[in-house]
Scaffold this motif. Structure first.
Motif, mmCIF file in Angstrom:
data_model
loop_
_atom_site.group_PDB
_atom_site.id
_atom_site.type_symbol
_atom_site.label_atom_id
_atom_site.label_comp_id
_atom_site.label_asym_id
_atom_site.label_seq_id
_atom_site.Cartn_x
_atom_site.Cartn_y
_atom_site.Cartn_z
ATOM 1 N N PHE A 55 -88.731 69.011 -2.562
ATOM 2 C CA PHE A 55 -90.169 68.935 -2.333
ATOM 3 C C PHE A 55 -90.887 68.470 -3.596
ATOM 4 O O PHE A 55 -90.562 68.914 -4.696
ATOM 5 C CB PHE A 55 -90.720 70.295 -1.925
ATOM 6 C CG PHE A 55 -90.048 70.886 -0.723
ATOM 7 C CD1 PHE A 55 -90.063 70.229 0.497
ATOM 8 C CD2 PHE A 55 -89.395 72.103 -0.802
ATOM 9 C CE1 PHE A 55 -89.439 70.771 1.610
ATOM 10 C CE2 PHE A 55 -88.769 72.656 0.302
ATOM 11 C CZ PHE A 55 -88.794 71.986 1.512
ATOM 12 N N ARG A 56 -91.862 67.595 -3.414
ATOM 13 C CA ARG A 56 -92.709 67.190 -4.528
ATOM 14 C C ARG A 56 -93.951 68.065 -4.622
ATOM 15 O O ARG A 56 -94.353 68.467 -5.709
ATOM 16 C CB ARG A 56 -93.139 65.731 -4.372
ATOM 17 C CG ARG A 56 -92.009 64.753 -4.581
ATOM 18 C CD ARG A 56 -92.532 63.339 -4.611
ATOM 19 N NE ARG A 56 -91.460 62.384 -4.862
ATOM 20 C CZ ARG A 56 -91.629 61.093 -4.975
ATOM 21 N NH1 ARG A 56 -92.846 60.584 -4.863
ATOM 22 N NH2 ARG A 56 -90.606 60.299 -5.206
ATOM 23 N N ARG A 57 -94.545 68.360 -3.461
ATOM 24 C CA ARG A 57 -95.772 69.157 -3.461
ATOM 25 C C ARG A 57 -95.793 70.068 -2.240
ATOM 26 O O ARG A 57 -96.318 69.710 -1.194
ATOM 27 C CB ARG A 57 -97.004 68.249 -3.433
ATOM 28 C CG ARG A 57 -97.188 67.457 -4.715
ATOM 29 C CD ARG A 57 -98.382 66.563 -4.629
ATOM 30 N NE ARG A 57 -98.523 65.773 -5.834
ATOM 31 C CZ ARG A 57 -99.196 64.633 -5.893
ATOM 32 N NH1 ARG A 57 -99.778 64.160 -4.821
ATOM 33 N NH2 ARG A 57 -99.291 63.979 -7.038
ATOM 34 N N VAL A 58 -95.220 71.244 -2.388
ATOM 35 C CA VAL A 58 -95.291 72.268 -1.348
ATOM 36 C C VAL A 58 -95.690 73.567 -2.030
ATOM 37 O O VAL A 58 -94.928 74.134 -2.811
ATOM 38 C CB VAL A 58 -93.943 72.443 -0.615
ATOM 39 C CG1 VAL A 58 -94.003 73.625 0.339
ATOM 40 C CG2 VAL A 58 -93.578 71.173 0.146
ATOM 41 N N GLY A 59 -96.923 74.009 -1.809
ATOM 42 C CA GLY A 59 -97.422 75.215 -2.440
ATOM 43 C C GLY A 59 -98.524 74.908 -3.430
ATOM 44 O O GLY A 59 -99.185 73.872 -3.364
ATOM 45 N N PHE A 60 -98.691 75.825 -4.377
ATOM 46 C CA PHE A 60 -99.714 75.677 -5.408
ATOM 47 C C PHE A 60 -99.137 76.231 -6.709
ATOM 48 O O PHE A 60 -98.043 76.810 -6.710
ATOM 49 C CB PHE A 60 -101.005 76.401 -4.989
ATOM 50 C CG PHE A 60 -100.780 77.750 -4.377
ATOM 51 C CD1 PHE A 60 -100.753 78.900 -5.153
ATOM 52 C CD2 PHE A 60 -100.575 77.874 -2.997
ATOM 53 C CE1 PHE A 60 -100.542 80.137 -4.590
ATOM 54 C CE2 PHE A 60 -100.357 79.123 -2.428
ATOM 55 C CZ PHE A 60 -100.344 80.254 -3.229
ATOM 56 N N PRO A 61 -99.809 76.049 -7.848
ATOM 57 C CA PRO A 61 -99.194 76.390 -9.147
ATOM 58 C C PRO A 61 -98.609 77.798 -9.246
ATOM 59 O O PRO A 61 -97.593 77.996 -9.917
ATOM 60 C CB PRO A 61 -100.352 76.205 -10.134
ATOM 61 C CG PRO A 61 -101.202 75.152 -9.508
ATOM 62 C CD PRO A 61 -101.125 75.408 -8.031
ATOM 63 N N ALA A 62 -99.198 78.775 -8.589
ATOM 64 C CA ALA A 62 -98.696 80.145 -8.699
ATOM 65 C C ALA A 62 -97.520 80.424 -7.758
ATOM 66 O O ALA A 62 -96.804 81.397 -7.933
ATOM 67 C CB ALA A 62 -99.822 81.138 -8.422
ATOM 68 N N LEU A 63 -97.319 79.569 -6.761
ATOM 69 C CA LEU A 63 -96.224 79.758 -5.809
ATOM 70 C C LEU A 63 -95.907 78.429 -5.139
ATOM 71 O O LEU A 63 -96.733 77.900 -4.394
ATOM 72 C CB LEU A 63 -96.597 80.802 -4.746
ATOM 73 C CG LEU A 63 -95.593 80.994 -3.605
ATOM 74 C CD1 LEU A 63 -94.258 81.498 -4.136
ATOM 75 C CD2 LEU A 63 -96.158 81.962 -2.565
ATOM 76 N N TYR A 64 -94.736 77.881 -5.416
ATOM 77 C CA TYR A 64 -94.358 76.614 -4.796
ATOM 78 C C TYR A 64 -92.858 76.585 -4.527
ATOM 79 O O TYR A 64 -92.089 77.399 -5.059
ATOM 80 C CB TYR A 64 -94.776 75.427 -5.664
ATOM 81 C CG TYR A 64 -94.151 75.389 -7.037
ATOM 82 C CD1 TYR A 64 -92.954 74.704 -7.266
ATOM 83 C CD2 TYR A 64 -94.759 76.014 -8.123
ATOM 84 C CE1 TYR A 64 -92.386 74.655 -8.530
ATOM 85 C CE2 TYR A 64 -94.203 75.970 -9.387
ATOM 86 C CZ TYR A 64 -93.007 75.285 -9.587
ATOM 87 O OH TYR A 64 -92.448 75.251 -10.833
ATOM 88 N N VAL A 99 -84.479 78.554 0.833
ATOM 89 C CA VAL A 99 -85.614 77.848 0.233
ATOM 90 C C VAL A 99 -85.834 78.404 -1.169
ATOM 91 O O VAL A 99 -86.111 79.595 -1.332
ATOM 92 C CB VAL A 99 -86.906 78.020 1.070
ATOM 93 C CG1 VAL A 99 -88.062 77.265 0.421
ATOM 94 C CG2 VAL A 99 -86.679 77.553 2.505
ATOM 95 N N LYS A 100 -85.686 77.556 -2.169
ATOM 96 C CA LYS A 100 -85.888 77.975 -3.559
ATOM 97 C C LYS A 100 -87.379 77.919 -3.872
ATOM 98 O O LYS A 100 -88.021 76.889 -3.707
ATOM 99 C CB LYS A 100 -85.132 77.064 -4.507
ATOM 100 C CG LYS A 100 -85.323 77.375 -5.976
ATOM 101 C CD LYS A 100 -84.746 78.731 -6.366
ATOM 102 C CE LYS A 100 -83.255 78.653 -6.527
ATOM 103 N NZ LYS A 100 -82.674 79.912 -7.041
ATOM 104 N N THR A 101 -87.927 79.056 -4.336
ATOM 105 C CA THR A 101 -89.345 79.134 -4.661
ATOM 106 C C THR A 101 -89.529 79.507 -6.130
ATOM 107 O O THR A 101 -88.638 80.082 -6.757
ATOM 108 C CB THR A 101 -90.061 80.177 -3.783
ATOM 109 O OG1 THR A 101 -89.483 81.469 -4.024
ATOM 110 C CG2 THR A 101 -89.938 79.833 -2.310
ATOM 111 N N VAL A 102 -90.683 79.182 -6.658
ATOM 112 C CA VAL A 102 -91.045 79.523 -8.031
ATOM 113 C C VAL A 102 -92.385 80.250 -7.998
ATOM 114 O O VAL A 102 -93.347 79.776 -7.399
ATOM 115 C CB VAL A 102 -91.142 78.273 -8.925
ATOM 116 C CG1 VAL A 102 -91.543 78.669 -10.348
ATOM 117 C CG2 VAL A 102 -89.815 77.517 -8.936
#
Length: 199
Positions: free
Chosen positions: A117-126, A161-164
């Motif tokens: 993914f290039r852009r899924v989520g927002f800076p605090a959670l993507y 799904v890997k999340t940050v």
């Protein structure tokens, strides 16, 4: 380069263990072998996984048996994400539902390429990537006894799904589903949802 985990290779294990309970010894041996190879589709692999083991002692004693069942993941976890690959799990059945003094187990897994993914989520959670694996296999316990023999097969899938979180804390969200069949094709199923906190 570009892999999220090993995509090919050979791995084998051989182990022995002794359980000491009620002033008795219950030794056991088991081994695993895993072989993976790439498909023509980039970052997609086929894995063949096998395991076998034997416990020594009285078959009627619970300490002289192996137990298998379930995906093995917890709702909130800190262990391996793909626990369905472990010798003691068997998705599509209840936890520890399959038992036996000895066993032979096999599984075929197709690990599909990850979707990045290039852009899924927002800076605090993507989300970084998602990857689906399909698998199927079988297990036989008590191979030396027609009376106690147990044969089970299954098919299933798991999506990771890997999340940050907060820009640096990695977690993995997993969903799995499997169906098993045994005793004249009596079926049951299992749904697994798990969140692995941090790496």
């Amino acid at each position: 380069i570009g892999a999220i985990e090993a995509e090919r290779g050979l791995l084998w294990t051989l182990g022995a263990r002794d359980i000491y309970a009620q002033e008795e010894h219950y030794p056991r041996v088991n081994g695993t072998v895993t072989f993976g190879f790439l498909t023509p589709w980039d970052h997609s692999s086929i894995w063949l996984r096998g395991a076998a083991g034997h416990c020594f002692g009285d078959r009627g004693n619970p300490f002289s048996n192996f137990y298998f069942g379930g995906f093995g993941n917890n709702w909130v976890d800190n262990g391996p994400v793909n626990r369905y690959r472990q010798y003691y799990t068997f998705p599509g059945t209840e936890l520890n539902a399959i038992g036996g003094q000895n066993y032979a187990k096999g599984m075929v897994e197709w690990a599909l390429p990850p979707l990045r993914f290039r852009r899924v989520g927002f800076p605090a959670l993507y989300a970084n990537w998602a990857r689906l694996s399909l698998f199927g296999g079988g297990i036989v316990t008590n191979l030396d006894s027609d009376e106690y023999r147990h044969d089970v097969v299954n098919v299933g899938a798991q999506l990771n799904v890997k999340t940050v979180v907060f820009s640096s804390l990695e977690s993995t969200f997993s969903v799995g589903y499997a169906v098993s069949a045994q005793n004249g094709w009596e079926t049951e199923d299992e749904l697994m949802v798990s969140l692995k906190i941090l790496r």
